[in-house]
Design an enzyme around this catalytic site. Sequence first.
Site, PDB file in Angstrom:
ATOM      1  N   GLU A  27       1.734  -0.467  -4.987  1.00 58.92           N
ATOM      2  CA  GLU A  27       0.774   0.573  -5.331  1.00 58.92           C
ATOM      3  C   GLU A  27       1.639   1.809  -5.554  1.00 58.92           C
ATOM      4  OE1 GLU A  27      -3.410   2.401  -3.672  1.00 58.92           O
ATOM      5  OE2 GLU A  27      -1.757   2.238  -2.264  1.00 58.92           O
ATOM      6  N   ASP A  82       0.838  -1.192   0.000  1.00 55.54           N
ATOM      7  CA  ASP A  82       0.000   0.000   0.000  1.00 55.54           C
ATOM      8  C   ASP A  82       0.879   1.250   0.000  1.00 55.54           C
ATOM      9  OD1 ASP A  82      -2.689   1.298   0.477  1.00 55.54           O
ATOM     10  OD2 ASP A  82      -1.630   1.977   2.276  1.00 55.54           O
TER      11      ASP A  82
END
Length: 698
Positions: A380, A342
């Site tokens: 990401e 993330d």
Amino acid sequence: MTDTTATPTATGPAGDLGPRLGAVVQTDGTTFTLWAPAAERVELALIADDGSQRNLDLAHTGEFWTGFVAGVGPGQRYGYRVHGPFDPSHGLRFNPSKLLLDPYARAVDGSLDFASPLIYDSSDGDSAGHVPVSVVVGDSEPPPPICKPVHWGETVVYELHTKGFTKLHPDVPEHQRGTYAGLAHPSVIAYLQDLGVTSVELLPIHQFLTEPAIAARGLPNYWGYNTLGFFAPHAEYSSAGTRGEQVAEFKAMVAAFHAAGIEVILDVVYNHTAEGGFDGPTLSFRGIDNRAYYRLGPGGTMYDVTGTGNSVDTSHPQVRRLVMDSLRYWVQEMGVDGFRFDLAVTLVRNERHEVDLVDHPFLSEVAADPVLGEVKLISEPWDVGNFGYQVGNFGTPWSEWNGKFRDSVRDVWRNTSDGVKDLAYRLSGSSDLYGDDGRYPYASINFVTAHDGFTLRDLVSYNHKHNEDNHEDNRDGTDDNRSWNCGAEGETDDPAVIALRKRQMANLMSTLILSTGVPMITMGDECGRTQGGNNNAYCQDNDISWFDWSLPEQWADHLALTKKLIALRSAHPTLRQWHYFSGQPVVPGGRKDLSWIAPHGGEMNESDWHNGNLRTIGMFLAGDALRATDAEGNALTDSSFLLALNATSEVREVVVPDASWAPAYEVVLDTSNSMVTEVEAGATVPLPPRCLVLLRAL
């Protein structure tokens, strides 16, 4: 406060960064070791079932505090009290009245008392009893059996929520719904096998907390992007207990997936922690060494590039060690097969907070690590700081969430794109993003939807977000949805609108799975899951987010289409190529590996590519010679395919390429369900509005 002193220990070094950290169970006791370089004193607090504490001073050796406690074993709850200067304006946040979680705790017990002022370091009250605590975990449970690796080129990812996927499943025993055991239930795994996916990507399962501000609105953090324990499986997802039982249950879940041939990928959040901003609770890292663990600004403020109040500082060697140790633990001990990072850009910011995708030690350490070299790594590739959007720039060995694929495909099918040039890059593996640094098309994780944003059904049902249930006056969530409601906002009884929505869903799913790269399907998109227009359901632990197990029957046609698409992709290497196309023959005298076909039946010319109004294109994939080889090293051969799409609202008369390409084609997929079953070379064919057709060359 001190009862006695723990026996000093000479735990062996783990590389150049010091001894093994955390609680290490031995034959007759447990060794506790904490890295706290600026502390003046560290106490180990052993917590009894009645909440009483036995506090022991740890010995100080360099930057480490350690001690052996006889008679302590698995299941023992504990925490740390770290003494030192309290000077927040200079980043020093020591406060021994705060009971701190061990950063290396393998299990966590208890919850956070959001209403208590004692969790904040501005209060001198003892936070014990108001915060979660660490649990000693032994090594008795063996790692799960290894899953046969799935090559990136054959991978189909299914993103799901551990709790939400099984909370309503009728076959799962009620006490196991929403847990690791529920996810391992044979009926659940059979559904995924039947769907055809190869890998599940679990939303965060590291121990996480709800932010106090969200709890004050009466809501939870459902998604889990608020980690406190990087080694601990989230305790709420355990049906067996929270004194280490969650570890065994998680391993059993992984073993069940591996037995079914399905990989387990974790969505991991190392970019920030649950301690929040400057005024957040003191739960672990902040009270151990705030200046080392976090990026700080002037006056001890938190430098935030994550939008959560803090950013973990991986430019510090010991903080990087924490991340690397955590990653290796989840692979070697817990058996997982990969990670999705993330806001990964935060992890590659240097000591000046600048993005460094060339020399950042985190990247080099990951690339050189033999354990991580055996698993899938997905970034990401963005955060919310300066220069935070880095799609295409992570390099080997990384694959990336391709946000440009999502945006391009959405724009084409809602008929707002600037021609088809960008779509062509996305359909063929995004070589413009990943082809210049030695990576392959599977560096692109293709997705149309994800947990964050509209579901596929909502993408074709809403023009605007509807997040009122989040109690933020509909201010949260993106306004850049690139959605189209097909003529009515939200649910409708209009059969024409419903039919159009189903076709648009079919178009989007077909484009996703038939594009070169790695497709990622979001939980429930294969069977019409809706969140009622909520595009930011991070705090909705209820029917809004849970998988409705009546949907597979209600949406049997769309589910069947998804299965068919995955099966086609699996059966035909032409549709899942591992190498970039060159636009040239693979073998002398052969056909081009990839040709772009204009509506007039010939190859796209310069004028076609620059036609901003063009929404119709064909993609011819030659299967007579592929760059991939079989197990014996022989070049693979397969059928050739022609993919054609018309994203306009009008019928388009298109010409099938002449017989030099193929004499005829059979229609194997048609999202309009109106095409004939076979077409001849050179024929003029009416391509229905808003449809995608896949033809196999005969």
